[in-house]
Design an enzyme around this catalytic site. Sequence first.
Site, PDB file in Angstrom:
ATOM      1  N   SER A 196       0.840  -1.198   0.000  1.00 50.74           N
ATOM      2  CA  SER A 196       0.000   0.000   0.000  1.00 50.74           C
ATOM      3  C   SER A 196       0.871   1.243   0.000  1.00 50.74           C
ATOM      4  O   SER A 196       1.904   1.291   0.683  1.00 50.74           O
ATOM      5  CB  SER A 196      -0.917   0.022   1.224  1.00 50.74           C
ATOM      6  N   TYR A 211      -4.525  -1.267   9.522  1.00 51.71           N
ATOM      7  CA  TYR A 211      -4.330  -1.484   8.085  1.00 51.71           C
ATOM      8  C   TYR A 211      -2.909  -1.098   7.675  1.00 51.71           C
ATOM      9  O   TYR A 211      -2.206  -1.864   6.998  1.00 51.71           O
ATOM     10  CB  TYR A 211      -5.345  -0.670   7.287  1.00 51.71           C
TER      11      TYR A 211
END
Length: 330
Positions: A196, A211
Amino acid sequence: MGTDAFLRQQEPWFVSLGILGALYVAVVAYRLFHISGLALCLRQPKDLRRRYGAWAVVTGPTSGIGRSMALELARRGLNLVLVGRDPAMLQDISETVSRTHGVLAKTVQFDFSLVSTPRGDEAMRRLREAVAGLDVGLLVNNAGVAKPGVVYLHEVDAEAWVSMIRVNLWALTEVTAAVLPGMVDRGRGAVVNIGSGCTVALPSVPFYSIYAATKRYVAQFSRSLYVEYRGKGIDVQCQVPLFVDTKMMAKMMTWGGLMSQLITPTPDSYAHAAARWIGHGLPVCIPNPGHRLQMCLYQLLPDSIRVGACLHESLHQRALNLTKGTVAQR
């Protein structure tokens, strides 16, 4: 006066500074050449099937980047083992790649939020059976979740965080461990872990703490495996997307308009770029050229500005969710 005569008349420190300046410019130009992707564009695309093997395993292949990666790899001639939790959607992508590109496809139903539970162990057994005897040359660990998001840690039950950790971190590790032995035996293969952009663009990601932490694990895991396995003929890489036009990103971001269109590629265009970067030597890379440009611009900003912008966006999204009743304050 000739150049040589001019240089002989200069002080040694002046000549040294000139040489250092030239070296600095050369290093910057070299880095920009590679960061821009021009070096890769000048190379012939790799024949992934010939380089690594006839089969690829793709997790989370039913939507977004995962679906586009499955279609891109099928277009390049790889047969696919598709691993996801929804049987109907798995069947749909399986039939699509077979019909469109004429490749073979297998499906394995696996709810990654159940990894290391009895049901998860059974799914892992089915995955091992599915890849047994296949020339699996490529693994794409794409499956991931970003929910719950824009919440304080204390606002969500611990089981929800455990579920996210299982999907983003634990399942990725177990699937990699299941597929690697065959690659080691054959002396070739590639593992691509989808990370990410939040882990490279931001020093902290408020309201997405779990996350971001799981995705930072993915990057470090990939860096270490890259060193461990490159001597065995296996390329390991963490590919880092920034904003991509997926359902997950639509829920995480609220801005839109022209700016979002300029910096947000479609999953198909992202997958096309990502496939070209497989095996090109970098343990962590940003395949999309627009994303690389964004990263160059982000790095010009102080950490406080980047985190402040992220915090502002998260608070805005959080306020919208509170209004809709999708977040319960505690």
